[in-house]
Design an enzyme around this catalytic site. Structure first.
Site, PDB file in Angstrom:
ATOM      1  N   GLY A 153      11.014 -37.537  -2.058  1.00 45.45           N
ATOM      2  CA  GLY A 153       9.967 -38.250  -1.594  1.00 45.45           C
ATOM      3  C   GLY A 153       8.629 -37.655  -1.683  1.00 45.45           C
ATOM      4  N   TRP A 194       7.860 -37.637  -5.534  1.00 43.46           N
ATOM      5  CA  TRP A 194       7.587 -39.077  -6.035  1.00 43.46           C
ATOM      6  C   TRP A 194       5.868 -39.021  -5.800  1.00 43.46           C
ATOM      7  CZ3 TRP A 194       5.139 -43.063  -3.259  1.00 43.46           C
ATOM      8  CH2 TRP A 194       5.051 -44.142  -3.988  1.00 43.46           C
ATOM      9  N   HIS A 195       5.281 -38.435  -4.710  1.00 47.60           N
ATOM     10  CA  HIS A 195       3.768 -38.670  -4.446  1.00 47.60           C
ATOM     11  C   HIS A 195       3.074 -38.005  -5.449  1.00 47.60           C
ATOM     12  CE1 HIS A 195       5.252 -40.248  -0.589  1.00 47.60           C
ATOM     13  NE2 HIS A 195       4.090 -41.061  -0.548  1.00 47.60           N
ATOM     14  N   GLY A 196       3.454 -37.021  -5.915  1.00 45.24           N
ATOM     15  CA  GLY A 196       2.698 -36.235  -7.001  1.00 45.24           C
ATOM     16  C   GLY A 196       3.361 -34.831  -7.397  1.00 45.24           C
ATOM     17  N   PHE A 245      -1.027 -42.436  -6.823  1.00 42.11           N
ATOM     18  CA  PHE A 245       0.728 -42.088  -6.661  1.00 42.11           C
ATOM     19  C   PHE A 245       1.397 -43.035  -7.822  1.00 42.11           C
ATOM     20  CE2 PHE A 245      -0.842 -41.025  -2.446  1.00 42.11           C
ATOM     21  CZ  PHE A 245      -1.269 -39.924  -2.824  1.00 42.11           C
TER      22      PHE A 245
END
Length: 490
Positions: A323, A326-328, A490
């Site tokens: 997680g 996934w954001h960066g 994102f």
């Protein structure tokens, strides 16, 4: 195109809704869906035309992979190989555009090399439409997907209210609704449904323009300061905590509200997460569709909670690391995801071996943990995050206390911000607790509208309040310029 732009509010959205319902009234359901696809692709390309070919390629490849997986389910071909090809394509594209630079830097650091590559522009919404289509392929593999019409699939992926920053929708939630259009099930959104959509949209616009964008200059000023006092460091963290929530929940509200104008119900993405008294409860309320995706397509495939305590804790930690990534692409996101994973591990152990703590204490610990970890989420690098957190807990209150408000007013490009914040001297030392009280105790937009309970009727006084909120937000927009939503990154 931004939801919070006058072009979208007064030209694009009314035109698309009007044409859509005119086509439905003429009995042209297929043309109405095709119109939605064209409008959504225009909406996406309006931001930057160069992004469009990748989105179209992703749609075509995943659509035909879904068809192939469906045939494989009927006894022809190798389903596992096809699914592996689909995962390789989707994750490969995502990795190239989003993580190639970070991975190259890591390779150079570990190997002492000096390789370089041209800077890549991150395609808009790539994380959202990639995860959405991965879920579709997995469900095709499992035999859960049954709708393969190309136009329906295009609408499923490109539907502009949720295309850029979610909610991350599931084919089982969306495809039957679009298919119902052809049967006349959603031919014309009733006045009550439209009123509910406009109500939710207006509240979301107010959240973004009047609340989130008012905290943004304070957060930006704080993260750009080399030295902060203890009070200003807390101002910085709290400003971003509220900015991020009202920015992203505002976007989700506007997405739900706009979708209702087409007779489509998107999943709820926020349910007052800052009320949570545990980290587990927080993730059941914050970015709900991402939490659900991570549970269904990462945590459960890893073994979930069915393989003993040790493996369950491992699976929790790995899921939250995914997680975070996934954001960066950056160590700040890895640390942020890891901290949340560790918090989930600690809570699970606590619930197993210790007494439940009072709800008020659980809330206090949870909110402060969330506030601190958002610093890593926002900071451009670990050094900045460490500097701000160090100032927050510094025994000596170094720096110039109160400088943050002045810096924020200097950076703000909206004259109304300086009038409201500067003219009334609304120091966030007491404004932040006021917003926190409203965030925790006031009914959220889903509760106010009845959307979470499936109701659609609204009393007239709520419609009047929504109209006032919309008018105030437009006034703020006209005084300044629309700002990009944070989750566009994102």
């Amino acid at each position: 195109m931004l939801f919070n732009s006058t072009t979208f509010l007064f030209l694009f959205l009314p035109l698309v809704v009007l044409a859509y319902h005119c086509l439905l009234r003429l009995g042209r359901a297929g043309a109405a869906k095709a119109w939605l696809v064209i409008a959504s692709l225009y909406f996406y390309a309006y931001w930057k035309l160069e992004y469009l070919p990748l989105l179209l390629l992703s749609i075509v490849v995943n659509y035909y992979l879904g068809i192939a997986l469906a045939k494989t389910r009927e006894g022809r071909g190798h389903a596992g190989a096809l699914l592996g090809l689909g995962l390789f394509f989707n994750l490969g594209v995502l990795a190239y555009f989003k993580y190639a630079g970070f991975l190259l830097e890591l390779f150079n650091a570990l190997g002492g090399s000096d390789f370089s590559m041209a800077a890549l522009v991150l395609p808009l919404a790539i994380s959202f439409f990639t995860f959405q289509q991965i879920a579709y392929l997995v469900d095709c593999y499992k035999g859960f997907a049954h709708e393969y019409g190309f136009v329906n699939y295009c609408v499923f992926v490109t539907f502009f209210p949720q295309l850029i920053a979610g909610p991350i929708v599931h084919h089982k939630q969306m495809m039957p609704q679009f298919a119902a259009v052809a049967a006349g099930g959603n031919s014309v959104a009733g006045s009550a449904l439209a009123a509910q959509g406009l109500f939710i949209f207006a509240l979301g616009l107010f959240k973004k323009v009047c609340v989130a964008d008012s905290f943004a200059p304070l957060a930006d000023a704080g993260f750009s300061q080399a030295v902060l006092s203890r009070s200003d460091a807390w101002l910085t963290s709290l400003s971003y905590t509220f900015q991020l929530y009202y920015d992203f929940s505002g976007y989700s509200d506007m997405a739900i509200g706009a979708a209702l104008l087409f007779g489509i119900r998107l999943p709820v993405n926020f349910l007052s997460p800052y009320r949570a008294s545990s980290i587990r409860e927080f993730w059941r309320m914050w970015h709900i569709t991402l939490s659900t995706w991570l549970r269904d397509y990462v945590f459960i495939p890893l073994g979930g909670s069915q393989s003993g305590t040790r493996k369950t804790l491992r699976n929790l930690l790995l899921t939250f690391l995914v997680g975070g990534i996934w954001h960066g692409a950056g160590w700040t996101f890895i640390v942020w995801g890891g901290m949340h994973g560790l918090a989930m591990v600690v809570q699970r152990l606590w619930s197993t071996f210790a007494r439940p703590m009072p709800r008020w204490l659980g809330w206090l610990l949870t909110f402060n943990f969330i506030n601190i970890t958002w610093v890593f989420f926002r900071a451009p690098d670990l050094a900045t995050a460490q500097r701000i957190i160090g100032a927050m807990f510094s025994p000596a209150d170094s720096g110039l206390s109160g400088v943050l408000l002045y810096q924020a007013m200097q950076q703000a490009d909206n004259p109304l911000y300086s009038i409201v914040v500067g003219g009334l001297n609304l120091s966030l030392l007491w404004l932040a607790p006021l917003v926190l009280l409203a965030t925790v105790f006031a009914r959220n937009s889903m509760e106010q509208s009845g959307y979470d309970a499936g109701a659609i009727a609204l009393p007239n006084w709520k419609i009047v309040i929504a109209a006032c909120a919309f008018a105030l937000a437009v006034l703020f927009l006209l005084a300044g310029s629309p700002s990009v939503f944070l989750y566009f990154n994102f």
